[in-house]
Design a protein around this motif. Structure first.
Motif, PDB file in Angstrom:
ATOM      1  N   ARG A 317       0.833  -1.200   0.000  1.00  0.00           N
ATOM      2  CA  ARG A 317       0.000   0.000   0.000  1.00  0.00           C
ATOM      3  C   ARG A 317       0.872   1.257   0.000  1.00  0.00           C
ATOM      4  NH1 ARG A 317      -4.402   1.222   4.690  1.00  0.00           N
ATOM      5  NH2 ARG A 317      -2.589   0.808   6.013  1.00  0.00           N
ATOM      6  N   TYR A 318       1.945   1.246   0.776  1.00  0.00           N
ATOM      7  CA  TYR A 318       2.808   2.425   0.870  1.00  0.00           C
ATOM      8  C   TYR A 318       3.560   2.663  -0.436  1.00  0.00           C
ATOM      9  CZ  TYR A 318       6.262   5.697   2.673  1.00  0.00           C
ATOM     10  OH  TYR A 318       7.062   6.803   2.877  1.00  0.00           O
ATOM     11  N   TYR A 319       4.117   1.595  -1.003  1.00  0.00           N
ATOM     12  CA  TYR A 319       4.948   1.742  -2.197  1.00  0.00           C
ATOM     13  C   TYR A 319       4.159   1.623  -3.504  1.00  0.00           C
ATOM     14  CZ  TYR A 319       9.248   1.567   0.531  1.00  0.00           C
ATOM     15  OH  TYR A 319      10.270   1.848   1.396  1.00  0.00           O
ATOM     16  N   GLY A 320       2.977   1.009  -3.430  1.00  0.00           N
ATOM     17  CA  GLY A 320       2.290   0.655  -4.670  1.00  0.00           C
ATOM     18  C   GLY A 320       0.943   1.289  -4.908  1.00  0.00           C
ATOM     19  N   GLY A 321       0.475   2.160  -4.039  1.00  0.00           N
ATOM     20  CA  GLY A 321      -0.804   2.805  -4.297  1.00  0.00           C
ATOM     21  C   GLY A 321      -2.000   1.908  -4.030  1.00  0.00           C
ATOM     22  N   TRP A 322      -3.185   2.391  -4.449  1.00  0.00           N
ATOM     23  CA  TRP A 322      -4.426   1.681  -4.138  1.00  0.00           C
ATOM     24  C   TRP A 322      -4.845   0.698  -5.218  1.00  0.00           C
ATOM     25  CZ3 TRP A 322      -8.061   2.339  -7.846  1.00  0.00           C
ATOM     26  CH2 TRP A 322      -8.019   3.506  -8.631  1.00  0.00           C
ATOM     27  N   TRP A 323      -4.339   0.846  -6.448  1.00  0.00           N
ATOM     28  CA  TRP A 323      -4.768  -0.043  -7.535  1.00  0.00           C
ATOM     29  C   TRP A 323      -4.115  -1.399  -7.379  1.00  0.00           C
ATOM     30  CZ3 TRP A 323      -2.234  -0.497 -12.859  1.00  0.00           C
ATOM     31  CH2 TRP A 323      -2.981  -1.345 -13.700  1.00  0.00           C
ATOM     32  N   SER A 324      -4.887  -2.445  -7.559  1.00  0.00           N
ATOM     33  CA  SER A 324      -4.390  -3.814  -7.372  1.00  0.00           C
ATOM     34  C   SER A 324      -3.425  -4.251  -8.453  1.00  0.00           C
ATOM     35  CB  SER A 324      -5.565  -4.799  -7.340  1.00  0.00           C
ATOM     36  OG  SER A 324      -6.134  -4.921  -8.644  1.00  0.00           O
ATOM     37  N   GLY A 325      -3.449  -3.583  -9.622  1.00  0.00           N
ATOM     38  CA  GLY A 325      -2.634  -4.014 -10.755  1.00  0.00           C
ATOM     39  C   GLY A 325      -3.405  -4.825 -11.771  1.00  0.00           C
ATOM     40  N   ARG A 326      -4.611  -5.270 -11.416  1.00  0.00           N
ATOM     41  CA  ARG A 326      -5.477  -5.958 -12.366  1.00  0.00           C
ATOM     42  C   ARG A 326      -6.208  -4.907 -13.203  1.00  0.00           C
ATOM     43  NH1 ARG A 326      -3.275 -10.772 -12.179  1.00  0.00           N
ATOM     44  NH2 ARG A 326      -3.721 -12.026 -10.347  1.00  0.00           N
ATOM     45  N   PRO A 327      -6.107  -4.959 -14.545  1.00  0.00           N
ATOM     46  CA  PRO A 327      -6.721  -3.902 -15.359  1.00  0.00           C
ATOM     47  C   PRO A 327      -8.224  -3.756 -15.134  1.00  0.00           C
ATOM     48  CG  PRO A 327      -5.936  -5.722 -16.731  1.00  0.00           C
ATOM     49  CD  PRO A 327      -5.369  -5.933 -15.378  1.00  0.00           C
ATOM     50  N   SER A 328      -8.927  -4.862 -14.924  1.00  0.00           N
ATOM     51  CA  SER A 328     -10.373  -4.768 -14.716  1.00  0.00           C
ATOM     52  C   SER A 328     -10.732  -4.076 -13.411  1.00  0.00           C
ATOM     53  CB  SER A 328     -11.003  -6.169 -14.727  1.00  0.00           C
ATOM     54  OG  SER A 328     -10.492  -6.949 -13.654  1.00  0.00           O
ATOM     55  N   GLU A 329      -9.770  -3.992 -12.495  1.00  0.00           N
ATOM     56  CA  GLU A 329     -10.048  -3.407 -11.197  1.00  0.00           C
ATOM     57  C   GLU A 329      -9.639  -1.934 -11.098  1.00  0.00           C
ATOM     58  OE1 GLU A 329      -8.123  -6.078  -8.482  1.00  0.00           O
ATOM     59  OE2 GLU A 329      -9.604  -7.665  -8.826  1.00  0.00           O
ATOM     60  N   LEU A 330      -9.181  -1.363 -12.227  1.00  0.00           N
ATOM     61  CA  LEU A 330      -8.871   0.054 -12.216  1.00  0.00           C
ATOM     62  C   LEU A 330     -10.156   0.879 -12.109  1.00  0.00           C
ATOM     63  CD1 LEU A 330      -6.741   2.291 -12.453  1.00  0.00           C
ATOM     64  CD2 LEU A 330      -7.019   2.171 -14.941  1.00  0.00           C
ATOM     65  N   LYS A 331     -11.151   0.532 -12.928  1.00  0.00           N
ATOM     66  CA  LYS A 331     -12.483   1.154 -12.853  1.00  0.00           C
ATOM     67  C   LYS A 331     -13.507   0.014 -12.937  1.00  0.00           C
ATOM     68  CE  LYS A 331     -13.033   5.166 -14.855  1.00  0.00           C
ATOM     69  NZ  LYS A 331     -13.108   6.263 -15.879  1.00  0.00           N
ATOM     70  N   PRO A 332     -13.658  -0.741 -11.860  1.00  0.00           N
ATOM     71  CA  PRO A 332     -14.411  -1.999 -11.915  1.00  0.00           C
ATOM     72  C   PRO A 332     -15.916  -1.803 -12.019  1.00  0.00           C
ATOM     73  CG  PRO A 332     -13.769  -1.520  -9.675  1.00  0.00           C
ATOM     74  CD  PRO A 332     -13.115  -0.482 -10.526  1.00  0.00           C
ATOM     75  N   ALA A 333     -16.570  -2.843 -12.521  1.00  0.00           N
ATOM     76  CA  ALA A 333     -18.029  -2.901 -12.522  1.00  0.00           C
ATOM     77  C   ALA A 333     -18.527  -3.085 -11.099  1.00  0.00           C
ATOM     78  CB  ALA A 333     -18.497  -4.066 -13.391  1.00  0.00           C
ATOM     79  N   PRO A 334     -19.758  -2.719 -10.806  1.00  0.00           N
ATOM     80  CA  PRO A 334     -20.309  -2.991  -9.475  1.00  0.00           C
ATOM     81  C   PRO A 334     -20.230  -4.474  -9.137  1.00  0.00           C
ATOM     82  CG  PRO A 334     -21.750  -1.513 -10.683  1.00  0.00           C
ATOM     83  CD  PRO A 334     -20.716  -1.998 -11.659  1.00  0.00           C
ATOM     84  N   ARG A 335     -19.871  -4.770  -7.918  1.00  0.00           N
ATOM     85  CA  ARG A 335     -19.733  -6.170  -7.500  1.00  0.00           C
ATOM     86  C   ARG A 335     -21.020  -6.946  -7.705  1.00  0.00           C
ATOM     87  NH1 ARG A 335     -15.440  -9.443  -5.446  1.00  0.00           N
ATOM     88  NH2 ARG A 335     -17.075 -10.385  -4.184  1.00  0.00           N
ATOM     89  N   ALA A 336     -22.156  -6.314  -7.464  1.00  0.00           N
ATOM     90  CA  ALA A 336     -23.425  -7.020  -7.627  1.00  0.00           C
ATOM     91  C   ALA A 336     -23.624  -7.469  -9.073  1.00  0.00           C
ATOM     92  CB  ALA A 336     -24.578  -6.125  -7.190  1.00  0.00           C
ATOM     93  N   ASP A 337     -23.161  -6.654 -10.022  1.00  0.00           N
ATOM     94  CA  ASP A 337     -23.287  -7.028 -11.432  1.00  0.00           C
ATOM     95  C   ASP A 337     -22.377  -8.208 -11.763  1.00  0.00           C
ATOM     96  OD1 ASP A 337     -25.006  -4.908 -11.596  1.00  0.00           O
ATOM     97  OD2 ASP A 337     -23.678  -3.649 -12.820  1.00  0.00           O
TER      98      ASP A 337
END
Length: 422
Positions: A317-337
């Motif tokens: 988290r400190y060195y790598g930011g909040w994005w997981s690195g998975r492209p789909s999770e940069l601007k993800p769809a709603p989990r319910a969908d």
């Protein structure tokens, strides 16, 4: 890092069962002349001086009265100074319980960032209450953590004196050396009394894997933490008073070993995590899986509260930011969908849960992913809610750290809360 635990113990606390270390309740233990340590929920150290009593930490409002009763069996001196090791509610909110009748307000000393912490608490009281309900109560609405006695915000006695890097105090001819050290918090202080060779670490030592990775809390700093521990080891302290658990009494070799072992553990986690990050910055979940977690048989480095995997995630988290690195999770769809689509592809939410139950004996982590999607696809289905709750109850029972155990228990309680009778 030395893999063999110490074979000789020098205090009653160290003779307690291993799983009682972090939760040790007892005292007052005389750790040096005119110096006592007691713990109930967290530890308080009391130094009797010619100018009055110096307290290191004051407990939580809920437990401070019990700690004060223990300390007051040894001294009736008024409190001259209280030093807060950090601003958590189990360390800085119980001072009023220690004051004697008729005494004036004591001096309260803390690192300068503590004021910012209290201001954050004031802005997010409901969030903090929920977080601690999960962490300590195993549910989101534990009434213990919703009441006034464990309310976040400003303590009754706020710091009257602050410092930035280090500070020397003299109270009645007794010297105290205060040192700032980012670790579990950014406002942490460790204290050394050279005349009595007593070291007060606050939560930089807790008789367990350091709380450097808490999944729900603010950034921790394991690299600075390790440097602080190594500085403490050079003091020559004979007795150690921790933030949680029992003290080490008049055993400088053991004190030094605990500090150095813990520093090495944190350094290894940080270096191994950075080595994987440097290897192409893979998605975060892959970093976690690729880091070889250090392990120790030492009783002061067992995962009874936090655990090494969570520390890895905090380094990321400190060195790598909040994005997981998975492209789909940069601007993800709603989990319910996503859950609804996976349920449709697999034959319905019930099929997802069936598969989760089938997987659980051999791959509980994967089973829980499917269980989450089943519940999110059918949030009002009582059969699915009960099945998911059973999985998380089982998973929680398998964990060793309090954090993982109670967060999984909270997940089970959350699933059951969807039932009509809940």
């Amino acid at each position: 890092m030395d893999e063999n635990p110490a074979s000789q113990w020098t205090s009653a606390a160290q003779q307690a069962p291993q799983d009682a270390k972090f939760f040790w309740t007892g005292g007052p233990v005389e750790v040096a002349a005119d110096t006592w340590f007691a713990s109930l929920g967290s530890g308080v150290t009391a130094f009797a001086t010619r100018g009055g009593l110096v307290l290191v930490d004051t407990g939580a409002r809920l437990f401070a009265g019990g700690i004060a009763d223990r300390i007051r069996t040894r001294t009736d001196l008024p409190v001259h100074t209280a030093i807060y090791t950090h601003g958590h509610i189990d360390h800085a909110f119980g001072l009023e319980s220690f004051l004697v009748e008729g005494q004036g307000a004591p001096q309260v000393v803390a690192q300068e960032r503590m004021a910012e912490r209290f201001a954050r608490y004031e802005r997010s009281p409901r969030h903090n209450a929920t977080v601690n309900s999960r962490q300590f109560g195993g549910r989101e609405d534990d009434p213990t953590f919703q009441g006034e006695e464990l309310r976040f915000g400003f303590p009754t006695y706020e710091p009257t004196r602050s410092y930035q890097h280090s500070l020397e105090l003299d109270v009645g001819g007794t010297a105290f050396e205060l040192h700032a050290c980012r670790g579990e918090t950014d406002d942490h202080t460790w204290i050394y009394c050279p005349e009595r060779r007593v070291l007060c670490t606050g939560d930089l030592i807790i008789w367990g894997v350091p709380n450097a990775g808490n999944p729900q809390k603010a950034q921790r700093y394991p690299w600075d933490w390790a440097a602080g521990l190594r500085a403490m080891a050079e003091t020559g302290a004979a007795s150690l008073c921790p933030g949680h658990g029992g003290p080490v009494v008049n055993d400088p070799r053991l004190v030094r070993r605990i500090l150095q072992d813990t520093a090495a553990f944190l350094e290894e986690v940080v270096e191994r995590t950075l080595a994987v990050l440097e290897d192409g910055s893979p998605p975060h979940v892959d970093v976690v899986r690729r880091v070889e977690l250090p392990r120790s048989e030492a009783p002061w480095l067992q995962p009874v509260y936090d655990e090494a995997e969570f520390i890895v995630r905090n380094v990321i988290r400190y060195y790598g930011g909040w994005w997981s690195g998975r492209p789909s999770e940069l601007k993800p769809a709603p989990r319910a969908d996503v859950a609804a689509e996976l349920a449709a592809l697999s034959g319905g939410p019930g099929r997802l849960l069936d598969r989760a139950v089938e997987l659980a004996p051999r791959n509980m982590a994967l089973a829980c992913h499917l269980a989450d999607y089943a519940l999110e696809a059918a949030p009002d289905n009582p059969v699915i809610a009960e099945g998911v709750a059973a999985l998380y109850t089982d998973r929680g029972a398998r964990e060793s750290s309090l954090m993982a155990t109670n967060l999984y228990r909270s997940a089970a309680a959350g699933a059951l809360s969807r039932l009509p009778s809940a």
